[in-house]
Scaffold this motif. Sequence first.
Motif, PDB file in Angstrom:
ATOM      1  N   TRP A  63       0.805  -1.219   0.000  1.00  0.00           N
ATOM      2  CA  TRP A  63       0.000   0.000   0.000  1.00  0.00           C
ATOM      3  C   TRP A  63       0.839   1.270   0.000  1.00  0.00           C
ATOM      4  CZ3 TRP A  63      -0.466   3.824   3.742  1.00  0.00           C
ATOM      5  CH2 TRP A  63       0.076   3.554   4.995  1.00  0.00           C
ATOM      6  N   LEU A  66       1.461   2.149  -3.552  1.00  0.00           N
ATOM      7  CA  LEU A  66       0.219   2.668  -4.121  1.00  0.00           C
ATOM      8  C   LEU A  66      -0.031   4.101  -3.659  1.00  0.00           C
ATOM      9  CD1 LEU A  66      -2.412   2.287  -5.697  1.00  0.00           C
ATOM     10  CD2 LEU A  66      -3.397   1.270  -3.630  1.00  0.00           C
ATOM     11  N   ARG A  67       0.204   4.383  -2.387  1.00  0.00           N
ATOM     12  CA  ARG A  67       0.041   5.731  -1.843  1.00  0.00           C
ATOM     13  C   ARG A  67       0.976   6.717  -2.545  1.00  0.00           C
ATOM     14  NH1 ARG A  67       2.445   9.173   1.529  1.00  0.00           N
ATOM     15  NH2 ARG A  67       4.119   7.723   1.964  1.00  0.00           N
ATOM     16  N   GLU A  69       2.250   6.451  -5.558  1.00  0.00           N
ATOM     17  CA  GLU A  69       1.771   6.652  -6.927  1.00  0.00           C
ATOM     18  C   GLU A  69       0.560   7.586  -6.950  1.00  0.00           C
ATOM     19  OE1 GLU A  69       1.054   2.780  -8.603  1.00  0.00           O
ATOM     20  OE2 GLU A  69       3.126   2.155  -8.265  1.00  0.00           O
ATOM     21  N   MET A  70      -0.349   7.411  -6.005  1.00  0.00           N
ATOM     22  CA  MET A  70      -1.536   8.272  -5.947  1.00  0.00           C
ATOM     23  C   MET A  70      -1.147   9.716  -5.625  1.00  0.00           C
ATOM     24  SD  MET A  70      -4.266   5.721  -4.104  1.00  0.00           S
ATOM     25  CE  MET A  70      -5.476   6.995  -3.873  1.00  0.00           C
ATOM     26  N   CYS A  71      -0.241   9.885  -4.688  1.00  0.00           N
ATOM     27  CA  CYS A  71       0.214  11.239  -4.346  1.00  0.00           C
ATOM     28  C   CYS A  71       0.881  11.904  -5.540  1.00  0.00           C
ATOM     29  CB  CYS A  71       1.168  11.211  -3.157  1.00  0.00           C
ATOM     30  SG  CYS A  71       0.344  10.961  -1.588  1.00  0.00           S
ATOM     31  N   SER A  73       0.315  11.287  -8.701  1.00  0.00           N
ATOM     32  CA  SER A  73      -0.694  11.578  -9.720  1.00  0.00           C
ATOM     33  C   SER A  73      -1.652  12.680  -9.304  1.00  0.00           C
ATOM     34  CB  SER A  73      -1.503  10.314 -10.023  1.00  0.00           C
ATOM     35  OG  SER A  73      -0.672   9.338 -10.577  1.00  0.00           O
ATOM     36  N   LEU A  74      -2.110  12.628  -8.069  1.00  0.00           N
ATOM     37  CA  LEU A  74      -3.182  13.536  -7.636  1.00  0.00           C
ATOM     38  C   LEU A  74      -2.689  14.825  -7.002  1.00  0.00           C
ATOM     39  CD1 LEU A  74      -5.577  10.865  -6.115  1.00  0.00           C
ATOM     40  CD2 LEU A  74      -5.720  11.949  -8.352  1.00  0.00           C
ATOM     41  N   LYS A  78      -0.545  17.566  -9.927  1.00  0.00           N
ATOM     42  CA  LYS A  78      -1.933  17.981 -10.138  1.00  0.00           C
ATOM     43  C   LYS A  78      -2.036  19.069 -11.210  1.00  0.00           C
ATOM     44  CE  LYS A  78      -5.981  19.714  -7.714  1.00  0.00           C
ATOM     45  NZ  LYS A  78      -6.522  20.149  -6.424  1.00  0.00           N
TER      46      LYS A  78
END
Length: 149
Positions: A63, A66-67, A69-71, A73-74, A78
């Motif tokens: 995880w 994944l965190r 990668e999300m950070c 991307s988002l 941003k």
Amino acid sequence: FMFHTVIIDGKTPSDMLQTITRSKYPAVTEEEERISLPLQTVSGAIFDAILVHMMMTIEPNSWQQLRTEMCNSLNLKKNDRTLAILETTYVDMDIIFLQEVAASFVEAARNSQILSSQYYIIPAPKESRSNQNSVILLKKTRVRPRGNE
């Protein structure tokens, strides 16, 4: 972390919280205004604990990746991602309203060859303290400027 880690301009995350005032939100009581900072702190901690619990239950070994990668991307990319969407998917729109836009995004939009050549980029007259600004993009071919614009 919340109280001791400096993250931006010498401020900790707790320094960046703002009181929820009755003047802005009339439905808020005096008591709610008084406890708004501690309540935000507790609510944020509960939210974070729920997310960590979910991720430890679902993907205990991966995880964190994944965190990250999300950070990326988002959050970290941003502006780039938003610009790419505006420059492709929405480039044919005559008017675009954006809310809660960081000042850095306004600069990035003005530096975008595609957006700056096709739109008047009009931020709200006053930059907000929370760096959440409203912006309007008006298609240059559809609007006649007044004055020196």
